[in-house]
Design a protein around this motif. Structure first.
Motif, short mmCIF file in Angstrom:
data_model
loop_
_atom_site.label_atom_id
_atom_site.label_comp_id
_atom_site.label_asym_id
_atom_site.label_seq_id
_atom_site.Cartn_x
_atom_site.Cartn_y
_atom_site.Cartn_z
N TYR A 162 -14.95 20.99 34.79
CA TYR A 162 -15.77 19.78 34.88
C TYR A 162 -17.39 20.28 34.73
CZ TYR A 162 -11.85 17.10 36.60
OH TYR A 162 -10.65 16.63 36.95
N GLU A 163 -17.61 21.28 35.22
CA GLU A 163 -19.01 21.82 35.31
C GLU A 163 -19.39 22.28 33.73
OE1 GLU A 163 -19.57 24.63 38.19
OE2 GLU A 163 -19.00 23.39 39.85
N GLU A 164 -18.60 22.93 33.21
CA GLU A 164 -18.90 23.40 31.97
C GLU A 164 -18.89 22.42 30.78
OE1 GLU A 164 -16.29 26.66 31.04
OE2 GLU A 164 -16.41 27.80 32.84
N PHE A 165 -17.88 21.26 30.86
CA PHE A 165 -17.72 20.13 29.99
C PHE A 165 -17.63 18.75 30.71
CE2 PHE A 165 -15.17 24.13 28.82
CZ PHE A 165 -15.97 24.30 27.53
N PRO A 166 -18.91 18.40 30.86
CA PRO A 166 -19.08 17.15 31.88
C PRO A 166 -18.53 16.11 31.13
CG PRO A 166 -21.38 17.93 30.85
CD PRO A 166 -20.20 19.05 30.51
N GLU A 214 -10.96 27.07 24.40
CA GLU A 214 -11.04 27.24 23.05
C GLU A 214 -11.33 25.65 22.46
OE1 GLU A 214 -8.81 28.77 19.13
OE2 GLU A 214 -8.20 29.23 20.84
N LYS A 215 -10.40 24.91 22.75
CA LYS A 215 -10.38 23.53 22.17
C LYS A 215 -11.58 22.68 22.83
CE LYS A 215 -6.61 23.79 19.88
NZ LYS A 215 -6.72 23.57 18.02
N PHE A 216 -11.85 23.00 23.91
CA PHE A 216 -12.92 22.12 24.43
C PHE A 216 -14.24 22.54 23.95
CE2 PHE A 216 -10.81 21.89 28.99
CZ PHE A 216 -9.84 20.71 28.18
N GLU A 217 -14.38 23.97 23.60
CA GLU A 217 -15.77 24.40 23.22
C GLU A 217 -15.78 23.86 21.40
OE1 GLU A 217 -15.40 28.61 23.44
OE2 GLU A 217 -16.25 28.41 25.50
N THR A 218 -14.61 23.86 20.98
CA THR A 218 -14.61 23.48 19.38
C THR A 218 -14.93 21.89 19.38
OG1 THR A 218 -12.92 24.99 18.82
CG2 THR A 218 -12.98 23.19 17.25
#
Length: 769
Positions: A162-166, A214-218
């Motif tokens: 949650y913190e890395e990908f709000p 990996e998918k979230f960053e992509t």
């Protein structure tokens, strides 16, 4: 595969006029009636995911919408009019969404595959921010198990994501995550610029926790996500209309604050009677005061430099509005009282225009007397008809009916007080209760004018004072010479005072200043006469010759004796709280004092004082040269011959006093005062304020004056002892103790009597209880 359900499976052919929501389980169905129109998001929030729903909405066109939390918001907030039905069976995650639209009936039914992101739980419905629960039970339910050989691998969602990908939002029904912003934009159909959208984050849901990071960053750097973030940010911003309106409101508030500051500065200038503008607009008082007010305020300085609200027209309009506001407030108070008196007099301004000054005299509910200037009215003529019309016009404009007028106060000119066509006579014909009174202060002024006309010595002395004032004050060089002589001979002197050209009752100060600086004036004019060879030098020589005569010094002292008494009476007559009986008593007091001075004994004291003061200043007193009378008036009899100069000046002394006493008796015995005196006498008796004995006190309290000679002072100087009498239980006195009331009365009377007794009566003042 299980047959997909359509809305026709629940209902027969049915028109869209019956707007309803139905809930059904596997065995029964329940109808929930809702109002005809649009189904709101609040109503959808009350429906649980365990029920099978059928929703009939009003829209305007036929459409097939994949249902999601975003689409539910859009459908719930829509104001379109169309007949639409949606059927859902939450027991199958791959269920199809059936939507039917028709303007008149629900006969035509179409179907599309249901988006698996549809959920009626709290995680998907009515969410304006990403749904990010952190409870252990919720995260444990999102675990995913799979077999790897003989072992079983278990992976779950990590709450630190949650913190890395709000932008992540968790769907607890499908135990998958979505991109909140992409999901919202995709539901609205706004992702039109990006290709290859990731359906896992918009429709299907993502739950492959092994490759989650990996998918979230992509996804975070994908074009679709960037477009969704941009459009959601744009949607969250207010519209252009609201932004313009908000900016306009801020500008209005700012200008309103600045304008109020300008009005504050303008009010200060008006209150103090200062000029608003000068020869240079930027250097005027108003702009300079605004710059002082704006110290450190950049916005205010910019507003001043703009000068939009500092134009001549706007400033003059503001001044006019302020004046009208004060005038309306004053007139409301006068109208509440119901009765008033009119005071009017003609005046000429600096531009040589004739104006009529109109004042209103009235008494408020607390019995406080007010005299307020209503305004100056320009008149083309000064005849009685024009002035009468002007006064009536002002009263009409001020909503003050003439029927409420109870008094008129004017000067003694025939235009104002004429018994046939004067202003007072014309107004009294329309309102008989409007009693006219000749201004008593003006009567006193006329007494001194007549005395100056009939007495040569008074006339010459006043003319000499005016000449001295012009020669000294109108030239810095001559003024410097006089100040040098004054500082050498009499450094404690206050210098010369100008002679008022119109108000005769305020000339005492000018006369006294000449007597006080008599020696300095002689020395100054000697120097001016010797150094100046122009017309001013000749005038200075003439003034010097007059000052060196005993007759001039005697005339100045005599003028001071008469004018000092009348000036004290004038100050009391001009008081707003002075009663008519009190004013007449003041005139009688002055007349009695002058009559006491008209005695041989009083003259000897006066002549001795003048003779002692004139030593080393003037020549010795002497008799005037005997002149033969003209033949046309010479009857052959011997003319009177004065034996000594004292006899000659005794005649002049008595003549001036007789003129003043006669004028006071005549001008303060007006026939128009008879009725007001009777009314006032009745009122004073009714209020228990009538005094049996006359008194010189003009206050509301009663008092008795005791006059004695040679108590504290020698040379037969008068001493005035005042005994104050008051009721300690009266309404005006009961609020204070006896000691406080005594001290208050003592201070009041000391201020009122000390100056008169010390300067006029040449005595001292002592207050006794």
């Amino acid at each position: 595969m299980k047959r997909q359900r359509h809305i026709a499976d629940f209902f027969p052919q049915k028109t869209c006029d019956d707007h309803s929501i139905l809930t059904s389980s596997s065995t029964s169905a329940t109808r929930l009636d809702v109002p005809s129109g649009t189904t709101t998001a609040t109503e959808l929030n009350n429906v649980t995911a365990s029920d099978s729903l059928s929703i009939i909405l009003s829209t305007s066109t036929s459409s097939v919408v994949p249902y999601s939390s975003a689409s539910s918001d859009l459908l719930g907030a829509s104001s379109m009019t169309m007949s639409t039905s949606i059927a859902i069976d939450p027991s199958h995650s791959d269920q199809m969404l059936s939507v039917s639209t028709n303007s008149n009936s629900c006969d035509t039914i179409s179907s599309q595959p249901l988006a698996p992101s549809l959920c009626f739980a709290q995680c998907c419905v009515l969410q304006h921010d990403p749904y990010q629960p952190t409870g252990e039970e919720v995260l444990r339910a999102a675990r995913k198990k799979r077999k790897v050989g003989k072992n079983e691998e278990c992976r779950s969602f990590q709450k630190k994501w949650y913190e890395e990908f709000p932008w992540l939002t968790l769907c607890t029904t499908r135990n998958s995550v979505f991109c909140f912003y992409c999901r919202q934009c995709e539901a609205r159909g706004e992702l039109v610029l990006s290709k290859n959208l990731e359906l896992a984050f918009t429709r299907d849901g993502f739950n492959n926790w092994k490759k989650a990071r990996e998918k979230f960053e992509t996804h975070q750097v994908s074009e679709g996500h960037k477009e969704a973030m941009f459009k959601m940010k744009r949607c969250s911003m207010p519209s252009i209309h609201s932004q313009l309106q908000e900016a306009a409101q801020k500008i209005q508030e700012n200008r309103r604050d600045m304008f109020l500051k300008e009005l504050s500065c303008l009010r200060v200038l008006l209150r103090q009677g200062l000029a608003i503008r000068g020869h240079d607009e930027k250097e005027g008082n108003l702009r300079q005061l605004l710059h002082l007010y704006a110290s450190g305020d950049a916005s205010f300085i910019d507003w001043i430099n703009n000068g939009t609200y500092l134009s001549v027209d706007i400033v003059n309009e503001c001044v006019l509005l302020m004046g009208h506001h004060l005038l309306r407030a004053l007139l409301r108070n006068i109208q509440e009282v119901g009765v008033f008196s009119v005071l009017a007099d003609e005046t000429r301004d600096v531009s040589n225009h004739e104006q009529l000054a109109i004042c209103i005299r009235w008494v408020d509910a607390e019995f406080v007397i007010h005299e307020d200037l209503i305004g100056l009215m320009h008149v083309e003529k000064t005849d009685a008809n024009t002035l009468t019309t002007a006064i009536k016009d002002v009263l009409i404009r001020c909503s003050l009916p003439l029927s409420q007028c109870r008094g008129q106060g004017y000067d003694g000119a025939s235009t104002m007080m004429g018994h046939l066509t004067g202003v007072a006579t014309q107004l009294k014909k329309e309102e008989p209760s409007a009693i006219e009174v000749h201004c008593l202060a003006h009567c006193l002024n006329l007494c001194l004018q007549d005395a100056a006309k009939m007495s040569t010595i008074v006339r010459d002395c006043l003319g000499l004072i005016g000449e001295i004032s012009q020669l000294i004050h109108y030239s810095p060089k001559r003024s410097l010479v006089f100040n040098k002589c004054k500082n050498e001979l009499n450094p404690n002197s206050h210098g010369l005072k100008p002679l008022c050209p119109t108000r005769w009752t305020v000339r005492t100060g000018a006369i006294e200043s000449v007597i006080e600086n008599y020696q300095a004036l002689i020395q100054a004019f000697e120097e001016i006469n010797g150094s100046s060879h122009d017309n001013y030098g000749r005038r200075a020589g003439g003034v010097l010759a007059q000052l060196q005569k005993f007759q001039t010094y005697f005339g100045l002292e005599l003028c001071y004796l008469v004018f000092a008494v009348t000036e004290e009476v004038s100050l009391l007559l001009q008081g707003k709280s002075t009663t008519l009986q009190g004013a007449l008593q003041q005139a009688d007091t002055a007349k009695s004092y002058l009559q006491r001075q008209r005695s041989d004994e009083a003259f000897r004291v006066f002549y001795k004082k003048v003779f002692e003061g004139s030593k080393d200043l003037t020549d010795a007193p002497c008799l005037a040269r005997k002149r033969r009378p003209p033949k046309r008036i010479d009857d052959g009899s011997e003319s009177h011959v004065f034996e000594t100069p004292e006899d000659y000046y005794r005649k002049t002394y008595f003549k001036v006093i007789d003129i003043i006493v006669l004028e006071l008796s005549q001008r303060f015995s007006q026939e128009s005062l008879r009725i007001p005196l009777q009314i006032e006498s009745t009122l004073l008796k009714a209020t228990n304020m009538f005094l049996k004995y006359k008194t010189a006190n003009d206050a509301d309290d009663t008092c008795v004056d005791i006059v004695a000679e040679n108590i504290w002072c020698r040379n037969r100087q008068m001493s005035y002892l005042e005994v104050k009498v008051f009721n300690p239980f009266a309404k005006s006195d009961v609020r204070e103790s006896l000691t406080q009331r005594y001290h208050g009365l003592e201070l009041d009377k000391k201020r009122a009597y000390d100056a008169r007794v010390r300067e006029v009566e040449l005595g001292c003042c002592q207050n006794l209880l």
